[in-house]
Every structure is written in C-alpha cells, then in structure tokens.
Scaffold this motif. Structure first.
Motif, short mmCIF file in Angstrom:
data_model
loop_
_atom_site.label_atom_id
_atom_site.label_comp_id
_atom_site.label_asym_id
_atom_site.label_seq_id
_atom_site.Cartn_x
_atom_site.Cartn_y
_atom_site.Cartn_z
N CYS A 69 0.83 -1.27 -0.13
CA CYS A 69 -0.09 0.09 -0.03
C CYS A 69 0.72 1.33 -0.04
O CYS A 69 0.60 2.23 -0.56
CB CYS A 69 -0.79 0.03 1.25
SG CYS A 69 -2.31 -1.29 1.17
N ILE A 122 -4.25 -4.06 7.84
CA ILE A 122 -3.01 -3.34 6.91
C ILE A 122 -2.02 -2.86 7.88
O ILE A 122 -0.99 -3.46 7.72
CB ILE A 122 -3.84 -2.20 6.14
CG1 ILE A 122 -4.82 -2.68 4.96
CG2 ILE A 122 -2.61 -1.52 5.43
CD1 ILE A 122 -5.47 -1.70 4.21
N LEU A 141 -4.37 3.77 6.54
CA LEU A 141 -3.73 2.40 6.54
C LEU A 141 -3.78 1.70 7.88
O LEU A 141 -3.45 0.57 7.97
CB LEU A 141 -2.21 2.47 5.93
CG LEU A 141 -2.08 3.03 4.55
CD1 LEU A 141 -0.74 3.00 4.05
CD2 LEU A 141 -3.10 2.35 3.28
N SER A 146 -7.22 -3.66 0.38
CA SER A 146 -6.21 -2.59 0.23
C SER A 146 -6.47 -1.70 -1.09
O SER A 146 -6.32 -0.48 -0.83
CB SER A 146 -4.94 -3.29 -0.08
OG SER A 146 -4.55 -4.09 1.28
#
Length: 346
Positions: A179, A340, A317, A206
């Motif tokens: 990411c 994540i 994130l 994601s």
C-alpha cells in the motif's frame, strides 16, 4: 514499566522493568505508538539472526521525550519525536560512500537495543550521533509518525528503482508495504499503478483504500498475461515485489517492459532464497534486477515530511490500534493478513 520481550520463538512475554534513566548522551521517550510489521511476525515465530534474546521488540517508533541527558543539545522534554530503526555507524566504507542503508556495522532498535513495545524507551547515543531522531510536526499523530520507518524503506526502494514520471509500476503484495508503494509511486509521478495479491480479500480491502488503477487477484489467472494486456503488450517499467515470494520475483521479471526494473523488495526465507532467472530475458531486454534493504536516517526524515505534507497519506492504512497488553493479538492480525497496519499504543 511494562515491556513486551522476545525470549524465544513462540515465547513473547509481557514483563515489568524498571523505568529507564537517560545517561549524559541519551534521551528517554514515552512511547506513544509503535507499529507492527511482517518482521515482527518472523521474529515471533523464528527469531532473527541479528537479535540476541531476551530483547524488547518493536522498531516503528514514535513518542514524547521525558528525559534529556546533560550532554544532549537541541532536544527538550515534551518534544514529539520519531526514531529510526536501522542505525548506521557513519564511519564504515559504505557510510562514507553515502550508502548508510547497507552499513556493514548496522545496529537496530528492537534488536541490539530495546525497542518500542514498551511504555518508555531509551534513545541511545548511536541514534543521536547519526541524526536519527526526527521532530514530529504538530498536526501529525504519533501513530502516523510511526509509519515513517516503513515508508523510509519504501522510499529507498523506489529511489533505487528510479520510479518517476510516466512510469507504469506493478506492486506485487497488497499488505502495508505494498500500500505504501502504491501511494509513494503516485507521489513520485507514476502514470499507472497496478496492485497484485494472492489473497483476494486483502487485495480488495487494500485496493479500496489506496485506489490502484488496476487490482489483479493472482489466483484468477495468468498475472503476467493480465499485466501485458493492461499495458498494450509493453509490460511495466517497474515491478516491485513487496512479498516474500520467489515465484513473485520470477513472474515480476517476465512482466517487465524493455529496459524495465525489478525491485526485489521483499526478502525470501533463508531456506528458499534461490529463484530461476531467465538470463537471456535480462540480456536482450536490458532489464535491471535491483536489491533493496532498509533505509537511511535521511530516508526517515524525508518519509516523515512526505506524511506530514499529505504527499503520502497513511492514517487510513492504520486499521487497528491496540494496547501493549494485546501485542500478541496484533502480531497474529498481521500474520493472518486481516489488517493493513496495526499500531501498538502503550
């Protein structure tokens, strides 16, 4: 104070230690955020050759200074700071040549020095000596600042691979590092970014956040053919393997455009470190295969700037924030690919 200490594979204990006291050339911080990563998973299960247990884990660190040694200049109690993880010695051949990320005498927080899975932590003189303590801008949270360390590694990788204006970039691996690669590639001017992952659920989660131009589930067919189709047969200018997969590295080479660059960002298990490489493909297409390992103090400072200016957003994130008591849960969330980024907030 409480710490999470690694004793052996499968044996991480929440323990109580005396509060640390800064010597003349050290500072002490109150850890406010220490994010977890795939390396923490590897350490928890297999240990690490550079770590001698018992040791307090955690290397993606942000906090607030609570003590300043008498010989330390430029810092004060209350300063909000981010701490580098990899500490070059500044004097070896590689450091003198301007390549501190591959310092032969490198030390690390959470390996040779107690890390950030703790309520308080000493920032050692070795960090201060290489400008490894960075001031966090007021508008930035501690959790966001803790992601400067992994972003610094991503920045190093993209600098080596020469990611820039107009590039088509493929990122293989949709975890936190993947990411960050997607977002940094955008910030560096990439024209198109393609994200690939074997785990369709993680890919979808994601991709929903970082919005690549194309998301490809590796289980749905020939990913090389999909990339070539998406690029009009040309292939990608840069492929970044943000996964510990030799097969990903082999396939990444095959989907490169002529004069393309393959970044071997994700290290492989030591018992599966050899891949099949088509040397003629490299030869006739003038391809580059590039290694990357860690980051420098300068990369950390620049990564923090990129986050603070919004060039590389990271707040979305961070999917889980857990207390120190749940550090084992955090590591398992990462291992299962259900998060994540997981931040420990002691």
């Amino acid at each position: 104070m409480r710490v999470a200490r690694f004793h052996a594979p499968g044996d991480i204990r929440l323990e109580t230690d005396p509060d640390p006291v800064a010597s003349d050339d050290e500072v002490v911080i109150r850890v406010r955020a220490c994010s977890t990563c795939g390396t923490d998973v590897k350490i928890s299960r297999s240990g690490h050759p550079n770590m001698t247990p018992p040791q307090v884990m955690g290397h993606e660190i942000a906090g607030e200074i609570t003590q300043v040694g008498r010989a330390v200049d430029g810092w004060a109690v209350g300063d909000r700071v981010q701490v580098i993880a990899a500490i070059p010695d500044g004097t070896c051949r590689e450091c003198r040549a301007g390549h501190p990320a591959v310092c032969r005498n490198q030390l690390s927080m959470g390996y040779q020095f107690p890390g950030g899975f703790a309520e308080h932590m000493i920032v050692p003189r070795e960090v201060l000596a290489v400008d490894g303590l960075n001031r966090i801008p007021e508008a930035l949270s501690f959790a966001e600042a803790s992601l400067a360390e992994p972003l610094a590694c991503v920045l190093n990788g993209q600098e080596i691979a020469g990611v820039g204006d107009g590039d088509t970039v493929v990122v293989i691996g949709a975890g936190p590092i993947g990411c960050l690669h997607v977002r940094l590639a955008r910030a560096r001017g990439a024209e198109r970014v393609i994200l690939i992952d074997l785990n369709a659920d993680r890919l979808a989660a994601s991709a929903d956040i970082v919005k690549p131009d194309l998301a490809i589930a590796a289980g749905d067919g020939d990913i090389v053919a999909r990339v070539l189709e998406a690029t009009g047969g040309d292939g990608a200018d840069v492929v970044i393997t943000a996964a510990a997969s030799g097969r990903a590295q082999e396939l990444g080479l095959q989907m490169l455009a002529r004069r393309g660059r393959l970044s071997l960002f994700g290290g492989l298990p030591k018992d599966a470190a050899v891949i099949a490489l088509d040397a003629n493909l490299v030869h006739y297409r003038e391809l580059s295969v590039l290694g990357v390992n860690g980051s420098s103090p300068a990369h950390n400072a620049e990564a923090l700037r990129l986050i603070a200016t919004g060039a590389v957003p990271v707040a979305d994130l961070i999917t889980h924030r857990l207390p120190l008591e749940q550090v084992l849960d955090a590591i398992e969330l990462v291992a299962r690919g259900e998060a994540i980024k997981v931040t420990i907030e002691p």
